[in-house]
Design an enzyme around this catalytic site. Structure first.
Site, mmCIF file in Angstrom:
data_model
loop_
_atom_site.group_PDB
_atom_site.id
_atom_site.type_symbol
_atom_site.label_atom_id
_atom_site.label_comp_id
_atom_site.label_asym_id
_atom_site.label_seq_id
_atom_site.Cartn_x
_atom_site.Cartn_y
_atom_site.Cartn_z
ATOM 1 N N GLU A 1 4.403 0.977 -5.920
ATOM 2 C CA GLU A 1 4.099 1.720 -4.638
ATOM 3 C C GLU A 1 4.755 3.055 -4.900
ATOM 4 O O GLU A 1 4.348 4.110 -4.560
ATOM 5 C CB GLU A 1 4.314 1.026 -3.392
ATOM 6 C CG GLU A 1 3.453 -0.237 -3.242
ATOM 7 C CD GLU A 1 1.946 -0.723 -3.659
ATOM 8 O OE1 GLU A 1 1.473 0.483 -3.612
ATOM 9 O OE2 GLU A 1 1.635 -1.660 -4.317
ATOM 10 N N GLU B 1 -4.395 3.417 -10.829
ATOM 11 C CA GLU B 1 -4.106 1.745 -10.686
ATOM 12 C C GLU B 1 -3.683 1.380 -12.125
ATOM 13 O O GLU B 1 -2.505 0.953 -12.353
ATOM 14 C CB GLU B 1 -4.983 0.711 -10.410
ATOM 15 C CG GLU B 1 -5.092 0.961 -8.492
ATOM 16 C CD GLU B 1 -4.044 1.011 -7.991
ATOM 17 O OE1 GLU B 1 -2.998 0.476 -8.398
ATOM 18 O OE2 GLU B 1 -3.933 1.461 -6.792
ATOM 19 N N HIS C 1 3.381 5.645 -7.245
ATOM 20 C CA HIS C 1 2.095 5.988 -6.734
ATOM 21 C C HIS C 1 2.247 7.237 -6.174
ATOM 22 O O HIS C 1 1.492 8.113 -6.074
ATOM 23 C CB HIS C 1 1.339 5.268 -5.848
ATOM 24 C CG HIS C 1 0.306 4.155 -6.336
ATOM 25 N ND1 HIS C 1 -0.599 4.467 -7.253
ATOM 26 C CD2 HIS C 1 0.185 2.909 -5.933
ATOM 27 C CE1 HIS C 1 -1.166 3.505 -7.554
ATOM 28 N NE2 HIS C 1 -0.684 2.461 -6.826
ATOM 29 N N MET D 1 0.877 -1.206 -0.025
ATOM 30 C CA MET D 1 -0.064 -0.044 -0.012
ATOM 31 C C MET D 1 0.929 1.169 0.056
ATOM 32 O O MET D 1 1.874 1.344 0.830
ATOM 33 C CB MET D 1 -0.836 -0.060 1.081
ATOM 34 C CG MET D 1 -1.776 1.205 1.548
ATOM 35 S SD MET D 1 -2.906 1.285 0.313
ATOM 36 C CE MET D 1 -3.157 3.027 0.018
ATOM 37 N N GLU D 2 0.411 2.270 -0.766
ATOM 38 C CA GLU D 2 1.225 3.489 -1.198
ATOM 39 C C GLU D 2 1.326 4.527 -0.384
ATOM 40 O O GLU D 2 1.319 5.648 -0.762
ATOM 41 C CB GLU D 2 1.100 3.712 -2.616
ATOM 42 C CG GLU D 2 -0.359 4.564 -2.633
ATOM 43 C CD GLU D 2 -1.492 3.628 -3.432
ATOM 44 O OE1 GLU D 2 -1.310 2.517 -3.082
ATOM 45 O OE2 GLU D 2 -2.460 3.860 -3.976
HETATM 46 ZN ZN LIG Z 1 -1.405 0.386 -6.911
#
Ligand SMILES: [Zn+2]
Length: 849
Positions: A291, A313, A294, A256-257
């Site tokens: 990540e 995404e 992002h 998770m970014e």
């Molecule tokens: Zn992503």
């Protein structure tokens, strides 16, 4: 746990939030069963927004007190949030809530993993931490204070004051709540630093549990490569003084970014040669990059609402695949991506869960973190780049960053930068975001007097909620070869916009052989019944590596279909032609390893179904095994030479060159095992000094039925390593025969190391069973029953992972009436569970409809 409230949310109903959030101050007093979260949030009415009640999201929170401008208030609290009367002008909202991270097994919001606090807020987890307008278009500057005895306490942004029992963090960049993160625990760091393109020093850390320090070097190297690449290719520089990554064992996703504090599933960051395969190393490199990327495509420019998820995404998957192509072999990466797309996205797009890249409604947004949003979303960006060209793509991206930095955007904003920089009208192209389903492309050809014409027709079959489909814009990359094998027309992109359209090439001395859809230039099904001779010609001569691989795959597929439906023997002429390619030392070993594999059994089932033939999983299994035996026999003379070529004598490196050799060696060993019964595999298992060699050998021993001793040795060696044991769980199901798969999976759920609360272990075991096509689809329904039993159990603990794993049933209508009845019964049994989560209710309902 979430109750089933089948409430559908629509894209067309979007309304902005009525206030701007000027600042957020959060204080956490950590305690496993009673963490106190105090929030001080400054709101200012947004004059541009329609009038509305003041509503803050909040779930599973115990409200202790609330105040507006310092005066205590008693809001109206519901299971979804709270409503409160507020002043007309700016005001200060204060609230104190209590939450219980230790009993949060859904792994959403603030939870605990092996004694460590961590968070997962995307998509809607922040509302389980405190009351807040938990929507991506509400962006604010966060200041966080963490109080607790844990030695390490981290949050987003830059570190502020810290001292005995507390640490403060300030993130200067406005962000939506889904990017909030907090981590606290007994952690050690692997430190490094990076100097950005403008000369700023950034402190880098990978935080792990004590004992895992030795597995961080590759992740750190990958991070630094990613930071350099994003500067060089996209001109994007990192924007904080510090970048932290934390490895967590219990995590629903890959990673998770969160701004400045990425949280990773430990499987997506920890690596060492002894414990990680080449595939693990490559995956870690790609996820770290994803990540990190992002930070600009997702964080600095975020999504207006969750319907726009593909905005961050699709683009970021596209960027990470560009990165991997640059770090490794672009051709091998493209082939691997297409294999993955066909295995995961095509079944989704052709089944009951089909939805557009930008869905128009949902009940539970967590159910839309799909291959369609991610992988097809990335394909759409690849097509856009192909259509406008590299230079125009770069210009459009520069404008995107300049125009939208700090904003929450839509697909319309994204397409407009391309329209504004290129002058193109993208209204038809935009259908890729709204029209679901995989287009089918048919081709007819004609040749006369030096003029060669290709006529394409496109058609997209109906999908749920969409019966009439309009033509899509398709970039079709085509090359033409002379009958002697020379390329007469190099790759040319034809832009198809009509339902039927012709393209003519002039001045050809002879009728050429076309190489169509080079590089898989559009995510379509190419329905072209070319002759085996033409496919063999392309296998031998095509200059496009993807289409060379594709010609081989088509031959393999047609051969297998004939074996399954007509009892044909393996096509020896094809195997001889293929042997020349895999023996060619001028070709990349990784490419040759891919050429040695065939279509998956699930893909064959999809192909048969598409031709109106009911797939029989046992017959598919038998044909695939027969073909592998034939390859082993036919190529027996070549295998020892290939094994020599694949041997690596240099010290271990996870780079593309060595990994390619080991991939070729693995493909050779699996065929060799069919000849020697596992003797070579046993020798390799004993001598292996890295996980790739050890695991390949173990897999061969399991498939040869010679696994008793080796599985025990492996278990004793690695029982202390959770990530390696996940491989042990998965492999003994994957490599076994269909009659044993269910019993093995069932026995493994009784193993002391099986832990349903750990998503990795659950996926390795029950997900492993679902991936064994013939084993899972066993005629008596035992596979379906076992999986449904466990999905029901898991739903009470972790709805998100349960809902995602339910999708293994999405292809159920492919199979015969008996199997359909068995699966329907299991889906109905799941649906009938009292208290079933919203996540799973939505998935099962869609699959049954
Ligand atoms: Zn992503």
């Amino acid at each position: 746990m979430k109750e089933a409230t089948p409430q559908t949310i629509y894209l067309k109903d979007y309304t902005p939030f009525g206030w701007q959030v000027d600042s957020v101050h959060l204080t956490f007093k950590l305690a496993p069963e009673a963490t106190r979260v105090t929030s001080r949030i400054r709101f200012t009415p947004d004059p541009a927004a329609p009038a509305q009640d003041f509503f803050l999201h909040g779930e599973e929170l115990t409200l202790i007190r609330a105040a507006v401008d310092g005066v205590a208030v008693t809001p109206e609290v519901t299971p979804e949030g709270l409503r409160c009367a507020v002043p007309n002008g700016p005001f200060l909202w204060e609230a104190e809530v209590e939450i219980a991270p230790a009993s949060n097994t859904a792994l959403e919001g603030l939870y605990m993993s092996n004694g460590m606090y961590c968070t997962q807020c995307e998509a809607e987890g922040f509302r389980k931490i405190t009351y807040y307008p938990d929507r991506p278009d509400v962006m604010s500057v966060f200041t966080v204070r963490i109080e607790g005895a844990e030695p390490v306490k981290l949050s987003n942004g830059n570190p502020g004051a810290s001292g005995d029992g507390f640490a403060e963090w300030h993130d200067p960049w406005p962000k939506p709540a889904y990017l909030f993160a907090l981590v606290a625990g007994d952690l050690v760091n692997h430190p490094d630093s990076f100097t950005t393109m403008s000369g700023r020093q950034v402190e880098l850390n990978i935080w792990v549990r004590p004992g895992d320090e030795g597995k961080c070097a590759w992740g750190m190297e990958s991070l630094k490569k990613s930071m350099t690449w994003d500067e060089e290719v996209y001109g994007r520089e990192y924007d904080l003084d510090i970048f932290n990554i934390v490895a967590v064992d219990d995590f629903n996703m890959g990673a998770m970014e969160n701004k400045g504090l990425n949280v990773f599933n430990s499987s997506a960051v920890l690596a060492s040669p002894e414990t990680s395969t080449d595939a693990n190393f490559e995956r870690i490199e790609a996820i770290i990059a994803h990540e990190y990327f992002h930070n600009w495509t997702g964080n600095r420019i975020t999504c207006r609402d969750w319907f726009q998820l593909c905005l961050k995404e699709g683009l970021t998957v596209f960027r990470d695949s560009q990165f991997t192509s640059d770090m490794r072999s672009a051709e091998v990466k493209r082939i691997s991506d297409v294999i993955d797309l066909r295995a995961r996205q095509f079944p989704e797009d052709q089944g009951p869960l089909s939805h557009p890249v930008r869905p128009e409604s949902f009940q539970e947004i967590n159910n839309f973190y799909t291959a369609t949003v991610y992988e097809k979303g990335a394909e759409v960006i690849g097509m856009l780049k192909r259509l406008v060209g590299d230079e125009a793509y770069a210009k459009a991206l520069d404008l995107y960053f300049a125009r939208h930095d700090g904003q929450a955007c839509t697909i319309e904003d994204w397409l407009r930068v391309f329209e504004d920089t290129t002058g193109r009208d993208l209204s038809q192209f935009k259908r890729w975001y709204s029209q679901s389903g995989t287009p089918h492309l048919k081709v007819a050809e004609s040749y006369a007097d030096g003029s060669y014409t290709l006529t394409f027709t496109q058609h997209t079959p109906p999908t749920p909620g969409q019966s009439d489909k309009a033509p899509q814009v398709l970039p079709i990359a085509v090359g033409l070869l002379n009958p002697n094998g020379d390329e007469v027309v190099p790759t040319t992109v034809l832009e198809m916009t009509e339902a039927e359209q012709s393209f003519t090439f002039e001045g050809l001395a002879a009728k050429p052989v076309p190489s169509i859809l080079r590089g898989f230039s559009a995510p379509v099904v190419l329905d072209r019944s070319s002759s085996p001779e033409e496919r063999a010609f392309l296998l031998a001569h095509d200059t496009d590596a993807f289409n060379r691989w594709e010609a081989n795959r088509d031959l393999a597929r047609e051969g297998l279909v004939a074996m399954i439906t007509e009892g044909a023997a393996p096509d020896e002429a094809w195997l001889d032609g293929l042997q020349k390619v895999i023996a060619d030392e001028a070709l990349d070993p990784a490419f040759r390893a891919l050429m040695m594999g065939g279509p998956s059994q699930s893909e064959l089932a999809q192909v048969l179904h598409g031709r109106g033939i009911t797939p029989d999983p046992e017959a598919i299994w038998t044909a695939s095994e027969t073909l592998r035996d034939a390859k082993a026999r036919r190529w027996a003379g070549l295998l020892p030479r290939l094994a020599d070529e694949a041997a690596v004598t240099a010290p271990f490196s996870p780079d593309a060159e060595q990994a390619g050799k080991r991939a070729l060696g693995g493909a050779v060993l699996s065929l060799q095992t069919r000849i020697d019964g596992g003797a070579a595999a046993e020798a390799q298992f004993k001598a292996a000094d890295n996980m790739t060699l050890q695991l390949t050998a173990l897999s061969c021993l399991v498939s040869a039925g010679r696994d008793e001793a080796a599985l025990g040795v492996f278990e004793r060696q690695w029982s202390g390593d959770r990530l390696v044991m996940d491989k042990w769980f998965a492999l003994q199901i994957a490599a076994t025969t269909p009659d044993k798969a269910v019993e093995r999976a069932e026995a493994l759920t009784r193993h002391p190391a099986f832990d349903m609360k750990n998503p990795n272990r659950f996926r390795a075991t029950l997900g492993g069973l679902a991936m064994h096509h013939a084993g899972f689809h066993r005629r008596d329904g035992a596979g379906y029953r076992l999986l449904a039993d466990w999905l029901i159990r898991l739903d009470a603990v972790n709805p998100q992972t349960t809902a995602r794993m339910c999708t293994v049933f999405q292809t159920w209508k492919r199979y015969d009436p008996d199997r359909q009845a068995l699966i329907r019964a299991e889906l109905e049994r799941i649906a009938a569970r009292p208290g079933l989560s919203r996540d799973v209710t939505e998935m099962v309902t869609r699959m049954l409809s």
